[in-house]
Design a protein around this motif. Structure first.
Motif, PDB file in Angstrom:
ATOM      1  N   PRO A 116     -31.080  86.381   1.994  1.00  0.00           N
ATOM      2  CA  PRO A 116     -30.700  87.611   1.293  1.00  0.00           C
ATOM      3  C   PRO A 116     -29.473  87.374   0.413  1.00  0.00           C
ATOM      4  N   GLN A 117     -29.308  88.220  -0.582  1.00  0.00           N
ATOM      5  CA  GLN A 117     -28.130  88.137  -1.456  1.00  0.00           C
ATOM      6  C   GLN A 117     -26.961  88.912  -0.866  1.00  0.00           C
ATOM      7  N   VAL A 118     -27.260  89.905  -0.019  1.00  0.00           N
ATOM      8  CA  VAL A 118     -26.246  90.718   0.653  1.00  0.00           C
ATOM      9  C   VAL A 118     -26.743  91.021   2.064  1.00  0.00           C
ATOM     10  N   VAL A 119     -25.798  91.084   3.000  1.00  0.00           N
ATOM     11  CA  VAL A 119     -26.114  91.473   4.376  1.00  0.00           C
ATOM     12  C   VAL A 119     -25.269  92.691   4.719  1.00  0.00           C
ATOM     13  N   THR A 120     -25.913  93.735   5.261  1.00  0.00           N
ATOM     14  CA  THR A 120     -25.145  94.849   5.834  1.00  0.00           C
ATOM     15  C   THR A 120     -25.089  94.568   7.331  1.00  0.00           C
ATOM     16  N   LEU A 121     -23.894  94.597   7.894  1.00  0.00           N
ATOM     17  CA  LEU A 121     -23.703  94.165   9.282  1.00  0.00           C
ATOM     18  C   LEU A 121     -22.890  95.191  10.055  1.00  0.00           C
ATOM     19  N   ASP A 122     -23.459  95.653  11.165  1.00  0.00           N
ATOM     20  CA  ASP A 122     -22.757  96.569  12.056  1.00  0.00           C
ATOM     21  C   ASP A 122     -21.731  95.771  12.858  1.00  0.00           C
ATOM     22  N   ILE A 123     -20.606  96.386  13.169  1.00  0.00           N
ATOM     23  CA  ILE A 123     -19.575  95.680  13.940  1.00  0.00           C
ATOM     24  C   ILE A 123     -19.896  95.664  15.427  1.00  0.00           C
ATOM     25  N   GLU A 124     -20.274  96.814  15.960  1.00  0.00           N
ATOM     26  CA  GLU A 124     -20.528  96.913  17.395  1.00  0.00           C
ATOM     27  C   GLU A 124     -21.997  96.636  17.662  1.00  0.00           C
ATOM     28  N   THR A 139     -21.321  78.730   8.205  1.00  0.00           N
ATOM     29  CA  THR A 139     -22.587  78.013   8.063  1.00  0.00           C
ATOM     30  C   THR A 139     -23.309  78.282   6.747  1.00  0.00           C
ATOM     31  N   SER A 140     -23.456  79.539   6.392  1.00  0.00           N
ATOM     32  CA  SER A 140     -24.154  79.866   5.144  1.00  0.00           C
ATOM     33  C   SER A 140     -23.575  81.153   4.565  1.00  0.00           C
ATOM     34  N   PRO A 141     -22.478  81.025   3.822  1.00  0.00           N
ATOM     35  CA  PRO A 141     -21.785  82.206   3.297  1.00  0.00           C
ATOM     36  C   PRO A 141     -22.674  83.075   2.405  1.00  0.00           C
ATOM     37  N   VAL A 142     -22.583  84.359   2.623  1.00  0.00           N
ATOM     38  CA  VAL A 142     -23.317  85.354   1.855  1.00  0.00           C
ATOM     39  C   VAL A 142     -22.436  86.606   1.829  1.00  0.00           C
ATOM     40  N   PRO A 143     -22.463  87.383   0.748  1.00  0.00           N
ATOM     41  CA  PRO A 143     -21.670  88.614   0.752  1.00  0.00           C
ATOM     42  C   PRO A 143     -22.100  89.539   1.894  1.00  0.00           C
ATOM     43  N   VAL A 144     -21.126  89.976   2.676  1.00  0.00           N
ATOM     44  CA  VAL A 144     -21.397  90.835   3.832  1.00  0.00           C
ATOM     45  C   VAL A 144     -20.669  92.160   3.652  1.00  0.00           C
ATOM     46  N   LEU A 145     -21.419  93.235   3.828  1.00  0.00           N
ATOM     47  CA  LEU A 145     -20.888  94.588   3.785  1.00  0.00           C
ATOM     48  C   LEU A 145     -20.897  95.095   5.225  1.00  0.00           C
ATOM     49  N   GLU A 179     -10.577  89.724   6.566  1.00  0.00           N
ATOM     50  CA  GLU A 179      -9.963  88.398   6.685  1.00  0.00           C
ATOM     51  C   GLU A 179     -11.009  87.328   6.956  1.00  0.00           C
ATOM     52  N   LEU A 180     -12.049  87.669   7.712  1.00  0.00           N
ATOM     53  CA  LEU A 180     -13.095  86.707   8.061  1.00  0.00           C
ATOM     54  C   LEU A 180     -14.098  86.475   6.937  1.00  0.00           C
ATOM     55  N   GLY A 181     -14.034  87.300   5.881  1.00  0.00           N
ATOM     56  CA  GLY A 181     -14.905  87.049   4.736  1.00  0.00           C
ATOM     57  C   GLY A 181     -15.781  88.192   4.284  1.00  0.00           C
ATOM     58  N   ALA A 182     -15.766  89.334   4.967  1.00  0.00           N
ATOM     59  CA  ALA A 182     -16.547  90.483   4.497  1.00  0.00           C
ATOM     60  C   ALA A 182     -16.016  90.914   3.133  1.00  0.00           C
ATOM     61  N   VAL A 183     -16.916  91.355   2.263  1.00  0.00           N
ATOM     62  CA  VAL A 183     -16.476  91.744   0.924  1.00  0.00           C
ATOM     63  C   VAL A 183     -16.117  93.226   0.835  1.00  0.00           C
ATOM     64  N   ASP A 184     -16.636  94.035   1.766  1.00  0.00           N
ATOM     65  CA  ASP A 184     -16.311  95.458   1.766  1.00  0.00           C
ATOM     66  C   ASP A 184     -16.694  96.062   3.110  1.00  0.00           C
ATOM     67  N   PHE A 185     -16.377  97.338   3.273  1.00  0.00           N
ATOM     68  CA  PHE A 185     -16.561  98.034   4.531  1.00  0.00           C
ATOM     69  C   PHE A 185     -17.021  99.454   4.245  1.00  0.00           C
ATOM     70  N   VAL A 186     -18.019  99.932   4.995  1.00  0.00           N
ATOM     71  CA  VAL A 186     -18.513 101.295   4.853  1.00  0.00           C
ATOM     72  C   VAL A 186     -18.482 101.962   6.217  1.00  0.00           C
ATOM     73  N   LEU A 187     -17.947 103.166   6.254  1.00  0.00           N
ATOM     74  CA  LEU A 187     -17.903 103.939   7.487  1.00  0.00           C
ATOM     75  C   LEU A 187     -19.231 104.667   7.667  1.00  0.00           C
ATOM     76  N   LYS A 188     -19.887 104.434   8.820  1.00  0.00           N
ATOM     77  CA  LYS A 188     -21.132 105.144   9.109  1.00  0.00           C
ATOM     78  C   LYS A 188     -20.806 106.609   9.369  1.00  0.00           C
ATOM     79  N   VAL A 209     -23.458  97.831  -2.250  1.00  0.00           N
ATOM     80  CA  VAL A 209     -24.362  96.679  -2.129  1.00  0.00           C
ATOM     81  C   VAL A 209     -24.458  95.949  -3.464  1.00  0.00           C
ATOM     82  N   ARG A 210     -24.631  96.700  -4.554  1.00  0.00           N
ATOM     83  CA  ARG A 210     -24.703  96.064  -5.880  1.00  0.00           C
ATOM     84  C   ARG A 210     -23.393  95.344  -6.206  1.00  0.00           C
ATOM     85  N   ALA A 211     -22.272  95.958  -5.875  1.00  0.00           N
ATOM     86  CA  ALA A 211     -20.966  95.324  -6.118  1.00  0.00           C
ATOM     87  C   ALA A 211     -20.811  94.068  -5.268  1.00  0.00           C
ATOM     88  N   ALA A 212     -21.240  94.124  -4.020  1.00  0.00           N
ATOM     89  CA  ALA A 212     -21.132  92.961  -3.127  1.00  0.00           C
ATOM     90  C   ALA A 212     -21.972  91.793  -3.632  1.00  0.00           C
TER      91      ALA A 212
END
Length: 163
Positions: free
Chosen positions: A51-59, A75-81, A99-108, A126-129
Motif C-alpha cells: 500500500p502507499q498509505v497505512v491507517t493504523l490503530d494504536i490500541e 523493515t519497509s517504510p510506508v506513510p502511516v496515518l 517520533e517513530l515515523g507516523a506522518v499524521d494522527f487522526v482522532l477516532k 490520506v492523500r497528504a500522507a
C-alpha cells in the motif's frame, strides 16, 4: 487522471474497519487495497499488498500500534496515518507515534454523531500522507558509528610512543 492512492486499513474493530473503508472508498482518488484485524496480519499484508498509505490503530491486540509502527519503519517504510480513540489528554502517545515515523494522527470519533468530521478529515489526510516521502531514519538504517567504521583514529602521540 492519476492513479488512486492505495490504502491498507489496520483496526481490531470490525465496525471501525468498515467505517474507514467506506469513507475512503467514497473518494475516487483513494482505493482500499485491504484490511487487517491485528498488527501481525498487517505486517504480512503490507509486504504483500504494497500500500502507499497505512491507517493504523494504536490500541490493538497481539501487538500494539506503536510497536508495529517501529517494526514497519525498520523493515519497509510506508506513510502511516495513526488513528486512535485516545483522548487529547494522552498526547504523549501521539508524540511517540510521530517520533517513530507516523506522518499524521487522526482522532477516532467517540460518538456516531462525530463521524461527519472523520468523513471530511480522513481522505484529505490520506492523500497528504501519500505525498510524504518516507525512508528509514538514519539511526535505524545504519549500524552505530563504532561498528560501521572499520578503523578508529589513533592519536599520533600514542602511535609514535609504541616502541
Amino acid at each position: 487522471m492519476s492513479l488512486p492512492v492505495k490504502v491498507l486499513v489496520v483496526d481490531d474493530s470490525a465496525f471501525m474497519r468498515r467505517v474507514i473503508i467506506d469513507i475512503l472508498s467514497a473518494d475516487a482518488g483513494i482505493q482500499g487495497v485491504g484490511y487487517a484485524r491485528n498488527c501481525e496480519d498487517a505486517l504480512e499484508k503490507i509486504s504483500r499488498l504494497k500500500p502507499q498509505v497505512v491507517t493504523l490503530d494504536i490500541e490493538m491486540p497481539v501487538m500494539d500500534g506503536l510497536t508495529t509502527l517501529k517494526h514497519l519503519m525498520q523493515t519497509s517504510p510506508v506513510p502511516v496515518l495513526m488513528l486512535s480513540a485516545l483522548t487529547t489528554s494522552e498526547a504523549e502517545v501521539t508524540i511517540k507515534a510521530l517520533e517513530l515515523g507516523a506522518v499524521d494522527f487522526v482522532l477516532k470519533p467517540a460518538r456516531l454523531t462525530d463521524m461527519k468530521e472523520l468523513t471530511s478529515v480522513l481522505p484529505a489526510k490520506v492523500r497528504a500522507a501519500a505525498a510524504v516521502p518516507v525512508a528509514m531514519p538514519p539511526r535505524l538504517m545504519w549500524p552505530t558509528p563504532a561498528i560501521s567504521r572499520p578503523w578508529v583514529p589513533i592519536p599520533v602521540r600514542w602511535w609514535r610512543n609504541r616502541s
